[in-house]
Motif scaffolding. Sequence first.
Motif, PDB file in Angstrom:
ATOM      1  N   PHE A 132       8.538  -0.988  -7.109  1.00 34.04           N
ATOM      2  CA  PHE A 132       7.561   0.053  -6.801  1.00 34.04           C
ATOM      3  C   PHE A 132       6.461  -0.487  -5.891  1.00 34.04           C
ATOM      4  CE2 PHE A 132       3.518   2.133  -8.139  1.00 34.04           C
ATOM      5  CZ  PHE A 132       3.780   3.386  -7.634  1.00 34.04           C
ATOM      6  N   LEU A 133       5.931  -1.648  -6.253  1.00 35.65           N
ATOM      7  CA  LEU A 133       4.839  -2.213  -5.446  1.00 35.65           C
ATOM      8  C   LEU A 133       5.320  -2.521  -4.032  1.00 35.65           C
ATOM      9  CD1 LEU A 133       3.122  -4.544  -8.031  1.00 35.65           C
ATOM     10  CD2 LEU A 133       2.199  -2.458  -7.072  1.00 35.65           C
ATOM     11  N   ILE A 136       5.763   0.840  -2.099  1.00 37.42           N
ATOM     12  CA  ILE A 136       4.495   1.468  -1.708  1.00 37.42           C
ATOM     13  C   ILE A 136       3.854   0.665  -0.579  1.00 37.42           C
ATOM     14  CG2 ILE A 136       2.191   2.132  -2.519  1.00 37.42           C
ATOM     15  CD1 ILE A 136       4.365   3.916  -3.587  1.00 37.42           C
ATOM     16  N   LYS A 137       4.079  -0.631  -0.597  1.00 38.74           N
ATOM     17  CA  LYS A 137       3.584  -1.447   0.518  1.00 38.74           C
ATOM     18  C   LYS A 137       4.237  -0.994   1.821  1.00 38.74           C
ATOM     19  CE  LYS A 137       5.256  -5.577   1.378  1.00 38.74           C
ATOM     20  NZ  LYS A 137       5.702  -6.939   1.121  1.00 38.74           N
ATOM     21  N   ARG A 139       5.520   1.904   2.415  1.00 39.29           N
ATOM     22  CA  ARG A 139       5.039   3.244   2.727  1.00 39.29           C
ATOM     23  C   ARG A 139       3.667   3.174   3.391  1.00 39.29           C
ATOM     24  NH1 ARG A 139       3.627   7.649  -1.827  1.00 39.29           N
ATOM     25  NH2 ARG A 139       1.728   6.445  -1.851  1.00 39.29           N
ATOM     26  N   GLU A 140       2.887   2.223   2.928  1.00 37.40           N
ATOM     27  CA  GLU A 140       1.549   2.076   3.508  1.00 37.40           C
ATOM     28  C   GLU A 140       1.635   1.723   4.996  1.00 37.40           C
ATOM     29  OE1 GLU A 140      -2.158   2.918   2.491  1.00 37.40           O
ATOM     30  OE2 GLU A 140      -0.701   2.592   0.903  1.00 37.40           O
ATOM     31  N   TRP A 143       2.436   4.898   6.712  1.00 35.53           N
ATOM     32  CA  TRP A 143       1.285   5.806   6.717  1.00 35.53           C
ATOM     33  C   TRP A 143       0.288   5.414   7.790  1.00 35.53           C
ATOM     34  CZ3 TRP A 143      -0.491   7.397   1.113  1.00 35.53           C
ATOM     35  CH2 TRP A 143       0.427   8.325   0.625  1.00 35.53           C
ATOM     36  N   ARG A 153      -3.716  10.360   6.749  1.00 35.34           N
ATOM     37  CA  ARG A 153      -2.677   9.564   6.114  1.00 35.34           C
ATOM     38  C   ARG A 153      -1.616  10.440   5.447  1.00 35.34           C
ATOM     39  NH1 ARG A 153      -3.834   4.553   3.927  1.00 35.34           N
ATOM     40  NH2 ARG A 153      -3.352   5.244   1.848  1.00 35.34           N
TER      41      ARG A 153
ATOM     42  N   GLY B  39      -1.502   4.810  -3.634  1.00 35.30           N
ATOM     43  CA  GLY B  39      -1.936   3.913  -2.575  1.00 35.30           C
ATOM     44  C   GLY B  39      -3.096   3.044  -3.012  1.00 35.30           C
ATOM     45  N   CYS B  42      -1.908   0.354  -5.596  1.00 37.22           N
ATOM     46  CA  CYS B  42      -0.953  -0.682  -5.205  1.00 37.22           C
ATOM     47  C   CYS B  42      -1.594  -1.733  -4.306  1.00 37.22           C
ATOM     48  CB  CYS B  42       0.269  -0.057  -4.570  1.00 37.22           C
ATOM     49  SG  CYS B  42       1.264   0.745  -5.810  1.00 37.22           S
ATOM     50  N   SER B  43      -0.742  -2.608  -3.777  1.00 39.54           N
ATOM     51  CA  SER B  43      -1.272  -3.866  -3.262  1.00 39.54           C
ATOM     52  C   SER B  43      -2.230  -3.748  -2.077  1.00 39.54           C
ATOM     53  CB  SER B  43      -0.099  -4.784  -2.899  1.00 39.54           C
ATOM     54  OG  SER B  43       0.931  -4.048  -2.316  1.00 39.54           O
ATOM     55  N   HIS B  44      -2.084  -2.724  -1.223  1.00 40.98           N
ATOM     56  CA  HIS B  44      -2.947  -2.680  -0.046  1.00 40.98           C
ATOM     57  C   HIS B  44      -4.420  -2.555  -0.406  1.00 40.98           C
ATOM     58  CE1 HIS B  44       0.142  -2.632   2.970  1.00 40.98           C
ATOM     59  NE2 HIS B  44      -0.756  -2.417   3.897  1.00 40.98           N
TER      60      HIS B  44
END
Lengths: 445, 169, 178
Positions: A132-133, A136-137, A139-140, A143, A153, B39, B42-44
């Motif tokens: 998951f982490l 999402i990284k 995905r970031e 974005w 975003r 968002g 999580c890590s960012h």
Amino acid sequence: MRVKSETVTETMMLNMGPSHPAMHGVIRIILELDGENVVDSDIEIGYLHRAFEKEAENATYNQVFPYTDRLNYVSPVINNVGYALAVEKLLGIEVTERCKYIRVIMSEISRICDHLTCVGASAMELGAMTAFLYMIKAREFLWELLEQVTGARLTIAYCRVGGVKADLPENFEQEVTERFVEVRKVLNEVHGLLTKNRIFVDRVDGVGVISKEDAISFAFTGPMLRACGIPYDVRRNHPYLTYDQIDFDVPTETTGDCYARYLVRMEEMEQSMRIVEQALRKMPEGPTNVDHAGRIMQPSEMVDAAKVGKTRDMKLVQLELSPNLEGSERQQHQQVNALAKNVVLPAKEDTYGNIEGLMNHFMLIMEGWGIRPPVGEVYQAVEGANGELGFYIVSDGTDKPYRVRVRPPCFAFTAAIPTMIKGGMVADVVPTFGSINMIAGELDR
Amino acid sequence: MGVGEFITSKLDHAVGWARKYSIFQYPFITACCGMEYMGVACSHYDIDRFGAGFPRFTPRQSDVLFVVGTISHKMAPVLKTIYEQMCEPKWVVAFGVCTCTGGFYDNYSTVQGIDTVIPVDLYIPGCPPRPESVLDGLMLLQEKIQNQKQEILPKAKWRETQSSVSRLL
Amino acid sequence: MSPEQQNNAQAQLPQVDGERPALGRLHQQFPEAILASHSYRGDDTISVAGDSLLPIMQFLRETPELSFETLMDLTAVDYLKMGKSPRFEVVYHLYSLTHNHRLRVKVPLPEDLPEVDSLTSLWKIADWYEREVWDMFGIKFRGHPDLRRLLMYEEFEGHPLRKDYPKSRRQPIVAQRT
């Protein structure tokens, strides 16, 4: 004497949701359990009913875009594109070639975001927090890419009727390449973490199975249907935008369980990246909004306009005469272009700089004016992240849609949850629910 | 200032410090803002840097209720139940403009701000708010937690303790 | 209609428009039930009478040349403000996986008796679609096994997507049911 001992058992009712740790989405599942087995279940939805359809009836055509963002909020561009295409179909206009490619690129990036979230979140619910982490990284990264193009975003409202809000920024291609490297790295890592992971596979393999017949009867589309072995994809079966000029595969699996859905989604992300890369190479230069190029005018329309003296916006198209005079064979009326100022807002320089631009702007913004499609009804389907996303729009000739109906893809999947979980264990509810990627905004509208 | 008051105010400060850096949050995620919440978590953006990285998915173990996303009329009673299930001290954060005012959903099914249902400590506007503004909001909440009177025991017991402290000194 | 008759009808079938097979076949099969048809912007549409909806749908689904296996969408439109009569229209969008074509079927329904046959016997998804239309428009589906509200709560009064329901008429929040 024979003693007849009989244990009386009765089923237990268990309520899951609407706010439950293992459910990313507001839905209530009422389970009837016999021990750990699901005997029957009932689904209650509507916890995020925000009256999209009612709001759309009270907004002008362009004002509906922000509402469409919030339908499937994980992949907002696809909703934008679907709605824009439906209105354009109603108006009978076609956007420019460059705009089509931009829409394809943005939709596919959005689709990757959606699948990343879906796979990541459902893996998290099975305990795979790392996947998951990582996702999402990734995905970031995407974005940030979307943000460079649209300025937002998540809820981006990028499309407009007849075009998009703005052209792609400089160095976009390079940015995409760099970020796709990161995304591919993450996908490889996730493949390593999950695809052959015993714990994960045991939880999803053979779980939440739906047969082909049931899937069709429940109007499944998208990855869920493709996991059952039916290669239906709106991009392939009813090509819109420029999907017919792009080479991509439609991945399918045959088992129809959660694992098949996971594999289909993972492969689709790769295909989406292929589409984006091809589209970036093929994308022509040119305007992004329809009105810059104008449109070919019908003779009757031209006569009507000329009778009332409105000839200023008509312009003769430059004919490219070939040596064999092929150009002269074109019919007379095809040489006349009209600037269709009835759809796209003029550039800001024009609005603030000259009176025509200002008036044009007002005409499009004023209540009762604006974009007024003819009376009629259309249905336009696009391949949403979850499946066929359809917009059915009824126009009464005014500047507000008379009725907008969304065909939400995950509505069908949610309706089929009782079929999929029946007879399984209560623990199987979680991966099944994760694999259908229910998005409450789209489901309840 | 008496010695007793001095001690209680220092104790207050210490408890506030402990509380503000150990927020157990309950993310009540309903809609689009949830994506942005992911968002932030999580890590960012890593909400853990602010001592709030531990979402508890049960209201009974959490301190801060993050209401993330539109609350419809059908959902409002559920939200109220969850708020009532939380133990004191508790704080509520309205995450996103839908929870603050209803946003652009002014219609028959949407609650016009969750403060019509439960009390709210902090409003983070935005549709959805950017992670930066969420973190800013979180720091404001921490400030609020630090500065408020730290109720540790019920009132009667509290007074009893106070008098016993002053007797000791 | 018996199978033999149906076969006869198919045998006698003259040239059917290759582009729009569905419309031609239907006109021949149900000449009285088809009220209107058009293909606005390429979307084939037929309006049918409410009584013959079920046989028409069955025909559309089971005829091999048409085989509309999927009920893509089911919704309704309230034409109150457009002044159309009858007031309601239930709209079905069908899709054929085999032949990759689509068809829109519409059933006009009067205001005083908004009722139409349920399609739950043909498609499983019709169950939820019909519940939603009942919830939003107050159109009843005869033969539906469990016609409850889907999106709104039971205590909600009225049907919000009807044109005479004001957009922001809120109703009191009711306590949670357990």
